[in-house]
Design a protein around this motif. Structure first.
Motif, PDB file in Angstrom:
ATOM      1  N   GLN A   1     -25.332  41.437   4.929  1.00  0.00           N
ATOM      2  CA  GLN A   1     -26.677  40.910   5.135  1.00  0.00           C
ATOM      3  C   GLN A   1     -27.725  41.794   4.471  1.00  0.00           C
ATOM      4  O   GLN A   1     -28.678  41.293   3.888  1.00  0.00           O
ATOM      5  CB  GLN A   1     -26.956  40.737   6.629  1.00  0.00           C
ATOM      6  N   ALA A   2     -27.542  43.094   4.541  1.00  0.00           N
ATOM      7  CA  ALA A   2     -28.490  44.002   3.891  1.00  0.00           C
ATOM      8  C   ALA A   2     -28.456  43.826   2.380  1.00  0.00           C
ATOM      9  O   ALA A   2     -29.503  43.769   1.723  1.00  0.00           O
ATOM     10  CB  ALA A   2     -28.182  45.450   4.267  1.00  0.00           C
TER      11      ALA A   2
ATOM     12  N   ASP B   1     -20.828  35.820  -9.595  1.00  0.00           N
ATOM     13  CA  ASP B   1     -22.087  36.413  -9.128  1.00  0.00           C
ATOM     14  C   ASP B   1     -22.040  36.718  -7.627  1.00  0.00           C
ATOM     15  O   ASP B   1     -22.532  37.754  -7.178  1.00  0.00           O
ATOM     16  CB  ASP B   1     -23.264  35.501  -9.459  1.00  0.00           C
ATOM     17  N   LEU B   2     -21.423  35.813  -6.832  1.00  0.00           N
ATOM     18  CA  LEU B   2     -21.301  36.055  -5.389  1.00  0.00           C
ATOM     19  C   LEU B   2     -20.472  37.310  -5.120  1.00  0.00           C
ATOM     20  O   LEU B   2     -20.834  38.144  -4.290  1.00  0.00           O
ATOM     21  CB  LEU B   2     -20.667  34.847  -4.687  1.00  0.00           C
ATOM     22  N   ILE B   3     -19.341  37.449  -5.824  1.00  0.00           N
ATOM     23  CA  ILE B   3     -18.482  38.621  -5.629  1.00  0.00           C
ATOM     24  C   ILE B   3     -19.204  39.886  -6.095  1.00  0.00           C
ATOM     25  O   ILE B   3     -19.161  40.919  -5.421  1.00  0.00           O
ATOM     26  CB  ILE B   3     -17.137  38.466  -6.365  1.00  0.00           C
TER      27      ILE B   3
ATOM     28  N   GLY C   1     -21.165  46.484  -1.604  1.00  0.00           N
ATOM     29  CA  GLY C   1     -20.925  47.099  -0.296  1.00  0.00           C
ATOM     30  C   GLY C   1     -19.483  47.483  -0.051  1.00  0.00           C
ATOM     31  O   GLY C   1     -19.141  47.941   1.042  1.00  0.00           O
ATOM     32  N   TRP C   2     -18.604  47.310  -1.032  1.00  0.00           N
ATOM     33  CA  TRP C   2     -17.202  47.666  -0.850  1.00  0.00           C
ATOM     34  C   TRP C   2     -17.064  49.180  -0.808  1.00  0.00           C
ATOM     35  O   TRP C   2     -17.665  49.897  -1.607  1.00  0.00           O
ATOM     36  CB  TRP C   2     -16.347  47.091  -1.963  1.00  0.00           C
TER      37      TRP C   2
ATOM     38  N   VAL D   1     -21.230  37.268   4.097  1.00  0.00           N
ATOM     39  CA  VAL D   1     -22.475  36.548   3.820  1.00  0.00           C
ATOM     40  C   VAL D   1     -22.706  36.438   2.311  1.00  0.00           C
ATOM     41  O   VAL D   1     -22.724  37.450   1.617  1.00  0.00           O
ATOM     42  CB  VAL D   1     -23.665  37.270   4.482  1.00  0.00           C
ATOM     43  N   PRO D   2     -22.880  35.221   1.792  1.00  0.00           N
ATOM     44  CA  PRO D   2     -23.175  35.090   0.364  1.00  0.00           C
ATOM     45  C   PRO D   2     -24.618  35.494   0.065  1.00  0.00           C
ATOM     46  O   PRO D   2     -25.499  35.368   0.905  1.00  0.00           O
ATOM     47  CB  PRO D   2     -22.956  33.601   0.080  1.00  0.00           C
TER      48      PRO D   2
END
Length: 175
Positions: A16-17, A84-86, A92-93, A160-161
């Motif tokens: 989310q951040a 783009d989503l990934i 954050g990984w 979250v996308p």
């Protein structure tokens, strides 16, 4: 909750951040403190916090129901959108590093009656402790827009996308 991945809650907060990255700064830089936009934001935020319904526009629609609507469904470049989503989510990984533009084998596995995707699956590549590896992701849709990413290593955790990518999708920027 019992039986739930203990890291799921912290991953969701990171998602989310990252997804909201820069949104608050844009809102504040583009609107004065007394602007109608910030007053609407505050009112909706208070309603959200107390479980109330969102404010409605003059047409009776809520902001979320007015986005991306209308017209016949047109297929999109799902591979580019998933890339783009990934890419945003991968920021954050903790251990793995996404290999950009590595999305492949994109498949719409379920559709709604209008022909819009309900589920899309894809493969991607990433580095795990310096070793190239393969992964899969499933993108779930609701009301014609992506709402969850499910990665192979946490298949029950909705990631979250990015709202920016979702908005670009809704605007037709992936066609």
């Amino acid at each position: 909750r019992q039986g739930q991945d203990p890291g799921a809650s912290s991953r969701r907060m990171v998602d989310q951040a990252l997804a909201a990255n820069g949104d608050m700064e844009k809102l504040l830089s583009q609107n004065s403190c007394n602007s109608a936009a910030l007053k609407r934001f505050q009112a909706n935020f208070e309603r959200f916090g107390s479980g109330g319904a969102p404010l409605k526009l003059a047409s009776g629609a809520t902001l979320s129901s007015s986005r991306g609507g209308g017209g016949a469904y047109v297929p999109s470049n799902y591979g580019k959108m998933i890339n783009d989503l990934i890419a945003v989510n991968a920021q954050g990984w903790m251990l793995n590093r996404y290999i950009g533009s590595s999305v492949s084998n994109v498949s719409v596995t379920r559709k709604d009656p209008a022909g819009r995707p309900l589920t899309i699956s894809a493969r991607y590549r990433f580095n795990q402790l310096g070793q190239p590896s393969n992964g899969t992701v499933r993108v779930e849709y609701r009301d014609g827009r992506p709402v969850c990413l499910y990665f192979f290593d946490a298949p029950g955790t909705c990631r979250v996308p990015s709202p920016g990518v979702v908005t670009a999708y809704e605007k037709g920027e992936y066609r």
